[in-house]
Design a protein around this motif. Structure first.
Motif, PDB file in Angstrom:
ATOM      1  N   MET A  76      37.050 -46.246 -17.127  1.00 18.58           N
ATOM      2  CA  MET A  76      35.647 -46.675 -17.142  1.00 18.58           C
ATOM      3  C   MET A  76      35.230 -47.290 -15.806  1.00 18.58           C
ATOM      4  O   MET A  76      34.069 -47.188 -15.418  1.00 18.58           O
ATOM      5  CB  MET A  76      35.392 -47.615 -18.319  1.00 18.58           C
ATOM      6  CG  MET A  76      35.453 -46.839 -19.639  1.00 18.58           C
ATOM      7  SD  MET A  76      34.986 -47.772 -21.081  1.00 18.58           S
ATOM      8  CE  MET A  76      35.116 -46.526 -22.364  1.00 18.58           C
ATOM      9  N   GLU A  80      31.764 -45.636 -14.780  1.00 19.50           N
ATOM     10  CA  GLU A  80      30.601 -46.458 -15.165  1.00 19.50           C
ATOM     11  C   GLU A  80      29.609 -46.610 -14.005  1.00 19.50           C
ATOM     12  O   GLU A  80      30.001 -46.576 -12.831  1.00 19.50           O
ATOM     13  CB  GLU A  80      31.057 -47.841 -15.640  1.00 19.50           C
ATOM     14  CG  GLU A  80      31.602 -48.716 -14.517  1.00 19.50           C
ATOM     15  CD  GLU A  80      32.171 -50.044 -15.008  1.00 19.50           C
ATOM     16  OE1 GLU A  80      32.169 -50.291 -16.210  1.00 19.50           O
ATOM     17  OE2 GLU A  80      32.633 -50.816 -14.143  1.00 19.50           O
ATOM     18  N   TRP A  86      31.499 -51.940 -18.579  1.00 19.16           N
ATOM     19  CA  TRP A  86      32.263 -51.115 -19.525  1.00 19.16           C
ATOM     20  C   TRP A  86      33.770 -51.257 -19.291  1.00 19.16           C
ATOM     21  O   TRP A  86      34.564 -51.103 -20.222  1.00 19.16           O
ATOM     22  CB  TRP A  86      31.856 -49.646 -19.389  1.00 19.16           C
ATOM     23  CG  TRP A  86      30.460 -49.367 -19.809  1.00 19.16           C
ATOM     24  CD1 TRP A  86      29.353 -49.308 -18.997  1.00 19.16           C
ATOM     25  CD2 TRP A  86      29.982 -49.108 -21.141  1.00 19.16           C
ATOM     26  NE1 TRP A  86      28.223 -49.030 -19.738  1.00 19.16           N
ATOM     27  CE2 TRP A  86      28.580 -48.896 -21.057  1.00 19.16           C
ATOM     28  CE3 TRP A  86      30.602 -49.022 -22.391  1.00 19.16           C
ATOM     29  CZ2 TRP A  86      27.801 -48.609 -22.172  1.00 19.16           C
ATOM     30  CZ3 TRP A  86      29.822 -48.734 -23.504  1.00 19.16           C
ATOM     31  CH2 TRP A  86      28.437 -48.544 -23.385  1.00 19.16           C
ATOM     32  N   PHE A 403      29.407 -45.261 -24.586  1.00 19.18           N
ATOM     33  CA  PHE A 403      29.664 -45.014 -23.162  1.00 19.18           C
ATOM     34  C   PHE A 403      29.258 -43.591 -22.763  1.00 19.18           C
ATOM     35  O   PHE A 403      28.690 -43.365 -21.700  1.00 19.18           O
ATOM     36  CB  PHE A 403      31.148 -45.245 -22.865  1.00 19.18           C
ATOM     37  CG  PHE A 403      31.524 -45.091 -21.413  1.00 19.18           C
ATOM     38  CD1 PHE A 403      31.024 -45.960 -20.453  1.00 19.18           C
ATOM     39  CD2 PHE A 403      32.379 -44.078 -21.002  1.00 19.18           C
ATOM     40  CE1 PHE A 403      31.369 -45.824 -19.109  1.00 19.18           C
ATOM     41  CE2 PHE A 403      32.734 -43.925 -19.670  1.00 19.18           C
ATOM     42  CZ  PHE A 403      32.224 -44.803 -18.712  1.00 19.18           C
ATOM     43  N   GLY A 409      25.627 -46.128 -19.618  1.00 17.31           N
ATOM     44  CA  GLY A 409      27.064 -45.861 -19.592  1.00 17.31           C
ATOM     45  C   GLY A 409      27.320 -44.680 -18.663  1.00 17.31           C
ATOM     46  O   GLY A 409      26.627 -44.500 -17.660  1.00 17.31           O
ATOM     47  N   TRP A 410      28.303 -43.873 -19.025  1.00 12.54           N
ATOM     48  CA  TRP A 410      28.611 -42.675 -18.234  1.00 12.54           C
ATOM     49  C   TRP A 410      27.476 -41.660 -18.375  1.00 12.54           C
ATOM     50  O   TRP A 410      27.118 -40.966 -17.437  1.00 12.54           O
ATOM     51  CB  TRP A 410      29.943 -42.115 -18.744  1.00 12.54           C
ATOM     52  CG  TRP A 410      30.479 -40.934 -18.016  1.00 12.54           C
ATOM     53  CD1 TRP A 410      30.343 -40.660 -16.692  1.00 12.54           C
ATOM     54  CD2 TRP A 410      31.257 -39.866 -18.568  1.00 12.54           C
ATOM     55  NE1 TRP A 410      30.984 -39.487 -16.386  1.00 12.54           N
ATOM     56  CE2 TRP A 410      31.558 -38.984 -17.524  1.00 12.54           C
ATOM     57  CE3 TRP A 410      31.728 -39.575 -19.843  1.00 12.54           C
ATOM     58  CZ2 TRP A 410      32.313 -37.828 -17.708  1.00 12.54           C
ATOM     59  CZ3 TRP A 410      32.490 -38.438 -20.034  1.00 12.54           C
ATOM     60  CH2 TRP A 410      32.774 -37.577 -18.975  1.00 12.54           C
TER      61      TRP A 410
END
Length: 457
Positions: A76, A80, A86, A403, A409-410
């Motif tokens: 992460m 991220e 995250w 996430f 998030g991603w």
């Protein structure tokens, strides 16, 4: 980090990922909760939840691992957006891996002990009461519990110490293929037992009246949580294997293959256990004692039972060891990602650290039996299992879902690019709203129901 080791083959990746997911939950827990909730009707509901819960989360976790080329230690951090937090998830995720091993190694030790005891004819001539007393005396013996736990930790860590291809992949491939062959042989043996037809009927023909007997909410929760926990999703134990594969194949197809292998083993465990239980007049819904008390009784009554019992516990050892090796690989890669220490040094430290961490569970039924953390009759193992199964896995799965699905998030586009790179089944773009909103609610339901069922006993 550029020379990160890879799996030598797709078969290696699939068998090892499935091996991490295939554990005692498939072979031990799945048959007895299926027995408790009425057989085939429960299995059907379980399949539905594998489809709507297990496969999407498995795909998400594999995608995070492959895109980052890191374990949960840094996956992460790599993916991220700047300024987000995250990456803090690495700490509860790794705690989950350690706590899982703190009790799993002791249970794996029981399997090894029973394998040797069965092979040596230790149960021959015993009646049902004596077999039950044997398991109780096994639990009450601190030296035996600690010795077998240490043997499991050292042997599995030494395999991981040899590296991904030369250790983990080479050994787990052999174990998994042997496990599948053993299961087929045992299932065929059970299939032809005189009087086993009732067991097959119970297992393969749905009886929906059983669902009403227990209440549909309880049955749904049991099926949902089993579908959820059987795949070891939510703490980076599967993501790690994503980080060792290339982008030649899309990830949803791989997730489905892992789920099919995992489910095939659980189903075959039922085909071994139910006909045998019915053939010899044993209650199939007996709970955790099924493996250590019920089945030795069944093998005692069966012609050639010592051989079949030995093969059964050998297969149980393979199921346990495949998970231990998979999680140990995650632990070691976590620290090789986090530090520049050589693998062999990290392995040596871990052998010592894990033996110390695993002692409370190994001593939980004897020296420390006065500690009953979740109420009367519970042991340290129950607390450790509760922390992982009812807390870290569901909450960790929500983290992976959000996430991958949320902008901060991603992000969905990045996830879709990664999941759908390569040949094979594509992840459907149309289920974004389901993944982002409905999936977390289902997981939250599992989490809350876990607490209700734990503390309303």
């Amino acid at each position: 980090m550029e020379n990160r080791e890879k799996f030598s083959s797709r078969l290696g990746f699939l068998l090892i990922s499935a091996g991490c997911a295939i554990g005692l939950g498939n072979v031990w827990k799945f048959p007895y909760i299926t027995g408790k909730y009425g057989g085939a009707a429960f299995v059907l509901i379980y399949f539905v939840f594998l489809l709507i819960l297990g496969i999407p989360i498995l795909t998400l976790e594999l995608a995070v691992g492959r895109a980052s080329q890191r374990s949960v230690a840094l996956s992460m951090d790599v993916l991220e957006p700047k300024g987000t937090k995250w990456h803090w998830f690495k700490f509860p995720a790794m705690a989950g891996n350690y706590i899982l091993m703190m009790f799993y190694t002791t249970v794996a030790g029981w399997m090894v002990y029973y394998f040797f005891k069965m092979a040596a004819g230790g149960f021959v001539g015993m009646n049902a009461d004596e077999i039950g007393a044997t398991f109780n005396s096994t639990l009450a013996n601190p030296t035996l519990n600690v010795a077998f736990m240490i043997a499991v930790v050292i042997s599995c860590m030494l395999i991981v110490g040899k590296g991904l291809q030369n250790g983990v992949e080479k050994i787990t491939k052999v174990m998994m293929i042997a496990l599948l062959v053993l299961m087929i042989v045992l299932a065929v043996r059970s299939f032809f037992l005189a009087g086993g037809e009732e067991g097959l009927r119970f297992y393969l023909y749905p009886d929906f009246s059983k669902l009403m007997e227990y209440g549909i909410t309880e049955v749904l929760f049991a099926a949902m949580s089993q579908a959820f926990f059987t795949l070891s999703i939510g703490m980076g134990a599967i993501a790690i294997f994503g980080s060792f594969i290339d982008r030649s194949r899309s990830l949803m197809g791989e997730a489905i293959c892992i789920t099919i292998l995992d489910t095939a083993v659980a189903l075959m465990a039922g085909l071994i256990i139910f006909p045998a239980c019915f053939a010899y007049g044993v209650d199939p819904g007996q709970g955790p004692g099924l493996i250590f008390v019920t089945l030795p009784n069944v093998f005692n009554a069966m012609p050639g039972g010592r051989l079949w019992g030995t093969l059964f516990f050998l297969f149980m050892c393979f199921a346990a060891f495949s998970t231990v090796i998979g999680v140990f690989q995650n632990l070691i890669t976590f620290w090789t990602d986090m530090t520049d220490a050589p693998r062999k040094k990290i392995v040596a430290y871990h052998i010592v650290a894990l033996i110390v961490l695993c002692l409370p569970c190994a001593l939980g039924y004897n020296v420390l039996s006065g500690l009953q953390p979740l109420g009367e009759g519970t042991a340290i193992l129950d607390l450790e299992d509760f922390l992982v199964s009812n807390n870290i896995l569901p909450l960790g799965s929500i983290v992976y879902v959000l996430f991958c699905a949320c902008k901060n998030g991603w992000g969905w586009e990045n996830f879709m690019d990664e999941a759908n790179a390569g040949e094979g089944l594509k992840f459907p773009n149309g289920i974004r709203l389901y993944v982002k909103y409905i999936l977390p609610l289902i997981i939250l339901f599992v989490f809350v129901m876990g607490y209700i069922s734990m503390f309303s006993k």
